[in-house]
Design a protein around this motif. Sequence first.
Motif, PDB file in Angstrom:
ATOM      1  N   GLY A  20      49.256 103.512  58.379  1.00 31.96           N
ATOM      2  CA  GLY A  20      49.390 102.202  58.796  1.00 31.96           C
ATOM      3  C   GLY A  20      49.043 101.223  57.701  1.00 31.96           C
ATOM      4  O   GLY A  20      49.888 100.395  57.334  1.00 31.96           O
ATOM      5  N   PRO A  21      47.946 101.508  57.028  1.00 35.34           N
ATOM      6  CA  PRO A  21      47.517 100.653  55.787  1.00 35.34           C
ATOM      7  C   PRO A  21      48.584 100.648  54.738  1.00 35.34           C
ATOM      8  O   PRO A  21      49.033  99.846  54.128  1.00 35.34           O
ATOM      9  CB  PRO A  21      46.354 101.289  55.420  1.00 35.34           C
ATOM     10  CG  PRO A  21      45.671 101.890  56.497  1.00 35.34           C
ATOM     11  CD  PRO A  21      46.892 102.472  57.304  1.00 35.34           C
TER      12      PRO A  21
ATOM     13  N   ARG B 203      51.842 101.598  54.995  1.00 34.83           N
ATOM     14  CA  ARG B 203      53.120 100.770  55.763  1.00 34.83           C
ATOM     15  C   ARG B 203      53.011  98.881  55.493  1.00 34.83           C
ATOM     16  O   ARG B 203      53.886  98.558  54.995  1.00 34.83           O
ATOM     17  CB  ARG B 203      53.252 100.974  57.345  1.00 34.83           C
ATOM     18  CG  ARG B 203      54.211 100.125  57.858  1.00 34.83           C
ATOM     19  CD  ARG B 203      54.419 100.606  59.442  1.00 34.83           C
ATOM     20  NE  ARG B 203      55.141 101.815  59.509  1.00 34.83           N
ATOM     21  CZ  ARG B 203      56.448 101.969  59.329  1.00 34.83           C
ATOM     22  NH1 ARG B 203      57.238 100.950  58.805  1.00 34.83           N
ATOM     23  NH2 ARG B 203      57.216 103.013  59.399  1.00 34.83           N
ATOM     24  N   ARG B 204      51.636  98.630  55.813  1.00 34.69           N
ATOM     25  CA  ARG B 204      51.588  97.211  55.560  1.00 34.69           C
ATOM     26  C   ARG B 204      51.537  96.809  54.310  1.00 34.69           C
ATOM     27  O   ARG B 204      52.242  95.954  53.742  1.00 34.69           O
ATOM     28  CB  ARG B 204      49.987  96.853  56.158  1.00 34.69           C
ATOM     29  CG  ARG B 204      50.172  96.768  57.524  1.00 34.69           C
ATOM     30  CD  ARG B 204      48.540  96.267  58.166  1.00 34.69           C
ATOM     31  NE  ARG B 204      47.515  97.056  57.889  1.00 34.69           N
ATOM     32  CZ  ARG B 204      47.263  98.115  58.830  1.00 34.69           C
ATOM     33  NH1 ARG B 204      47.848  98.323  59.854  1.00 34.69           N
ATOM     34  NH2 ARG B 204      46.201  98.863  58.587  1.00 34.69           N
ATOM     35  N   TRP B 205      50.948  97.856  53.276  1.00 40.82           N
ATOM     36  CA  TRP B 205      50.982  97.472  51.775  1.00 40.82           C
ATOM     37  C   TRP B 205      52.658  97.409  51.320  1.00 40.82           C
ATOM     38  O   TRP B 205      53.013  96.568  50.684  1.00 40.82           O
ATOM     39  CB  TRP B 205      50.257  98.586  51.102  1.00 40.82           C
ATOM     40  CG  TRP B 205      50.339  98.101  49.567  1.00 40.82           C
ATOM     41  CD1 TRP B 205      49.551  97.397  48.743  1.00 40.82           C
ATOM     42  CD2 TRP B 205      51.155  98.859  48.498  1.00 40.82           C
ATOM     43  NE1 TRP B 205      49.799  97.321  47.625  1.00 40.82           N
ATOM     44  CE2 TRP B 205      51.185  98.256  47.497  1.00 40.82           C
ATOM     45  CE3 TRP B 205      52.152  99.690  48.775  1.00 40.82           C
ATOM     46  CZ2 TRP B 205      51.777  98.659  46.252  1.00 40.82           C
ATOM     47  CZ3 TRP B 205      53.013 100.098  47.813  1.00 40.82           C
ATOM     48  CH2 TRP B 205      52.806  99.482  46.426  1.00 40.82           C
TER      49      TRP B 205
ATOM     50  N   THR C  18      55.199  96.959  53.122  1.00 38.36           N
ATOM     51  CA  THR C  18      55.966  95.847  53.916  1.00 38.36           C
ATOM     52  C   THR C  18      55.739  94.515  53.000  1.00 38.36           C
ATOM     53  O   THR C  18      56.450  93.944  52.673  1.00 38.36           O
ATOM     54  CB  THR C  18      55.345  95.714  55.063  1.00 38.36           C
ATOM     55  OG1 THR C  18      55.817  96.737  55.912  1.00 38.36           O
ATOM     56  CG2 THR C  18      56.085  94.546  55.855  1.00 38.36           C
TER      57      THR C  18
END
Length: 177
Positions: A19-20, A22-24, A26
């Motif tokens: 998750g983290p 993926r956010r980074w 993105t």
Amino acid sequence: MGRKPQDQTSRETLAREAGPVRRWLTGYFRRRVRDDDEVEDLVQDVFTRIVARDSEESVGHLGGYVLRTAASVLADRARRRAVRRSDLHVVLDSDRMGDDELDPERVLSGREDLNAVTAALLSLPERTRTVFVLRRLEGQRHAEIARHLGISISAVEKHMVRAMRHLSAEMEKRDGA
């Protein structure tokens, strides 16, 4: 009975840890690419490459590895765009271009129009037809046509006027019939 299979636990752990990242990713791609759909594809491509990694060695620094993979994905995208020259592509605007389908009636009508124009062209005197074809279909200038045919520029202009009048009259007859 309440235990989850090992595969399910591994997937949940991977999803939680990814998750983290993926956010980074993105954010990383969003700063470099304008299209949000493409950003998501690039993020997915990074994860695909990480999962497909064919090495037994452990990754010493995950952040550095992810960054290097993301930079590689971005470089590959730039190479593909350069080869396909996608920056020159124009999106088709159906509102401006029309959304008419080519139905058999429309195709037949187009063929009839083409046949009528061809017949009108063939009914022109040969020199007038030649001047018209050289000017309108081959894009030659009046001076080039005059030099090619051994006539004056004024004669070329007169042949063009004669051709245009004749073709207009023939098309008006056809439309009026």
